[in-house]
Design a protein around this motif. Structure first.
Motif, PDB file in Angstrom:
ATOM      1  N   GLY A  39      -8.467  -1.758   3.292  1.00  0.00           N
ATOM      2  CA  GLY A  39      -8.599  -0.178   3.329  1.00  0.00           C
ATOM      3  C   GLY A  39      -7.307   0.537   3.087  1.00  0.00           C
ATOM      4  O   GLY A  39      -7.312   1.627   2.303  1.00  0.00           O
ATOM      5  N   HIS A  40      -6.080   0.022   3.635  1.00  0.00           N
ATOM      6  CA  HIS A  40      -4.861   0.727   3.252  1.00  0.00           C
ATOM      7  C   HIS A  40      -4.611   0.358   1.589  1.00  0.00           C
ATOM      8  O   HIS A  40      -4.098   1.391   1.256  1.00  0.00           O
ATOM      9  CB  HIS A  40      -3.671  -0.192   4.020  1.00  0.00           C
TER      10      HIS A  40
ATOM     11  N   VAL B  21     -14.797  -4.098  -4.051  1.00  0.00           N
ATOM     12  CA  VAL B  21     -13.473  -3.683  -3.464  1.00  0.00           C
ATOM     13  C   VAL B  21     -12.590  -4.760  -4.051  1.00  0.00           C
ATOM     14  O   VAL B  21     -11.539  -4.400  -4.452  1.00  0.00           O
ATOM     15  CB  VAL B  21     -13.429  -3.659  -1.926  1.00  0.00           C
TER      16      VAL B  21
ATOM     17  N   GLU C 165      -8.782   4.195   1.125  1.00  0.00           N
ATOM     18  CA  GLU C 165     -10.020   4.916   1.834  1.00  0.00           C
ATOM     19  C   GLU C 165     -10.688   3.725   2.453  1.00  0.00           C
ATOM     20  O   GLU C 165     -10.402   2.450   2.333  1.00  0.00           O
ATOM     21  CB  GLU C 165     -10.828   5.570   0.721  1.00  0.00           C
ATOM     22  N   ALA C 166     -11.396   4.070   3.245  1.00  0.00           N
ATOM     23  CA  ALA C 166     -12.494   2.905   3.967  1.00  0.00           C
ATOM     24  C   ALA C 166     -13.253   2.051   3.071  1.00  0.00           C
ATOM     25  O   ALA C 166     -13.704   2.509   1.753  1.00  0.00           O
ATOM     26  CB  ALA C 166     -13.281   3.377   4.976  1.00  0.00           C
ATOM     27  N   PRO C 167     -12.966   0.728   2.987  1.00  0.00           N
ATOM     28  CA  PRO C 167     -13.672   0.014   1.944  1.00  0.00           C
ATOM     29  C   PRO C 167     -15.009   0.179   1.787  1.00  0.00           C
ATOM     30  O   PRO C 167     -15.598  -0.376   0.647  1.00  0.00           O
ATOM     31  CB  PRO C 167     -13.156  -1.673   2.262  1.00  0.00           C
TER      32      PRO C 167
ATOM     33  N   SER D  47       0.837  -1.208   0.005  1.00  0.00           N
ATOM     34  CA  SER D  47       0.142   0.083  -0.111  1.00  0.00           C
ATOM     35  C   SER D  47       0.840   1.330  -0.057  1.00  0.00           C
ATOM     36  O   SER D  47       0.288   2.309  -0.440  1.00  0.00           O
ATOM     37  CB  SER D  47      -1.124   0.080   1.122  1.00  0.00           C
TER      38      SER D  47
ATOM     39  N   LEU E  13      -9.981  -6.725   6.228  1.00  0.00           N
ATOM     40  CA  LEU E  13     -10.784  -5.381   6.002  1.00  0.00           C
ATOM     41  C   LEU E  13      -9.893  -4.005   6.213  1.00  0.00           C
ATOM     42  O   LEU E  13     -10.080  -3.245   5.768  1.00  0.00           O
ATOM     43  CB  LEU E  13     -12.129  -5.243   6.834  1.00  0.00           C
ATOM     44  N   VAL E  14      -9.047  -4.236   7.193  1.00  0.00           N
ATOM     45  CA  VAL E  14      -8.263  -2.981   7.533  1.00  0.00           C
ATOM     46  C   VAL E  14      -7.134  -2.886   6.454  1.00  0.00           C
ATOM     47  O   VAL E  14      -6.784  -1.849   5.753  1.00  0.00           O
ATOM     48  CB  VAL E  14      -7.429  -3.195   9.057  1.00  0.00           C
TER      49      VAL E  14
END
Length: 300
Positions: A184-185, A198, A189-191, A161, A180-181
């Motif tokens: 996001g990276h 995603v 952005e938040a998935p 990332s 999930l975290v």
């Protein structure tokens, strides 16, 4: 309906995904290798830290349970002896470590030799430093043969990332196994709620097969969904098992999307098998290991 290897294509919505079932997997059989252990490939797992060598153990044994022929583990020097006793089936090598106990990005020659000879390199389980992991990934990708598959997990995804160019120009087989975290990276952005979309975005962006919380995507837009997973899989070390299964299947000759689909199914259904004994949330990641081979074998 598309064939299993074709999957469903689209923008990642649930309606366009093929559901991963035993029937789908029977139509997309794993390669069967005859002969000795060399024919089923060598998996090298690079990871761990002074405090988290167990993640490498979980990923490594999972790779063997998924059918890999040979296993090599690379961890911090301070953990290598204990790990070699805990996993007698593996060759274990020690790596330089920082004062904080992280694997150093100063990659030694003996590790590069193993990378050059491996069929699959899994990087990430138990690592705990993004800067050191970036340096390690850059060195190992440069040393690996073009056909060598990579599985990137945990801090290797954090490294990717920060340096998305690490995979630029790489045409090698790659599987990403974000939670999930980590998604996001990778996404920046938040998935959000549409995890299928995603997964498709990440697969296209990084030119890799992606398995994300039961959603699998290939770089060409094919998508699948695994529906057997339950809350119990959200336990410490579970992701290391998933990454190891994917690595073992790649070593057997599976293509990245196939390995991601089979690994997602084996991981989820192994949890299902444990639930009657331990409840939905009472089993441990290490207990998944003994279910992997049976789950894969009983697909039929």
């Amino acid at each position: 309906m598309p064939s299993p290897s074709e999957g469903s294509r689209g923008q990642g919505s649930r309606e366009r995904q093929s559901v991963i079932t035993p029937g789908l997997l029977r139509g997309w059989r794993l390669p069967e290798r005859e002969g000795g252990k060399e024919t089923r490939g060598t998996v090298l797992v690079i990871g761990g830290s002074r405090n988290t060598p167990g993640a490498v153990l979980l990923a490594g044994i999972a790779a063997l349970r998924a059918g890999a022929g040979r296993l090599q583990l690379a961890v911090t020097e301070s953990s290598a002896t204990a790990l070699s006793i805990a996993v007698p089936e593996a060759k274990v090598v020690g790596l330089p470590e920082t004062a904080e106990g992280s694997v150093s990005g100063d990659v030694p020659e003996h590790l590069l030799r193993l990378v050059a000879e491996a069929d699959v390199v899994a990087v990430g389980p138990g690592l705990d430093s993004v800067p050191e992991t970036i340096a390690m990934l850059r060195a190992t990708l440069a040393e690996a043969a073009p056909s060598t598959a990579f599985v990137l997990d945990a801090y290797a995804l954090g490294a990717l990332s920060k340096q998305p160019g690490l995979l630029k120009g790489e045409e090698r087989p790659v599987v990403l196994t974000p939670n999930l975290v980590e998604a996001g990276h990778l996404l920046g952005e938040a998935p959000g709620d549409d995890l299928a979309a995603v997964a498709v975005t990440l697969a296209g962006r990084y030119r890799a097969a992606v398995t994300l919380h039961g959603h699998v995507a290939a770089p060409d837009g094919r998508t699948w969904r695994e529906e057997s997973g339950d809350v119990g899989l959200g336990t410490s070390g579970s992701g290391d098992v998933l990454a190891g299964v994917a690595a073992g299947l790649l070593a057997r000759g599976a293509e990245p999307a196939q390995a991601a689909c089979w690994a997602s199914f084996a991981h989820a259904v192994s949890g299902q098998r444990l639930a009657p004994r331990y409840g939905r949330t009472g089993f441990l990641a290490r207990e998944l290991l003994d279910e992997i081979a049976y789950t894969i074998g009983t697909v039929g």
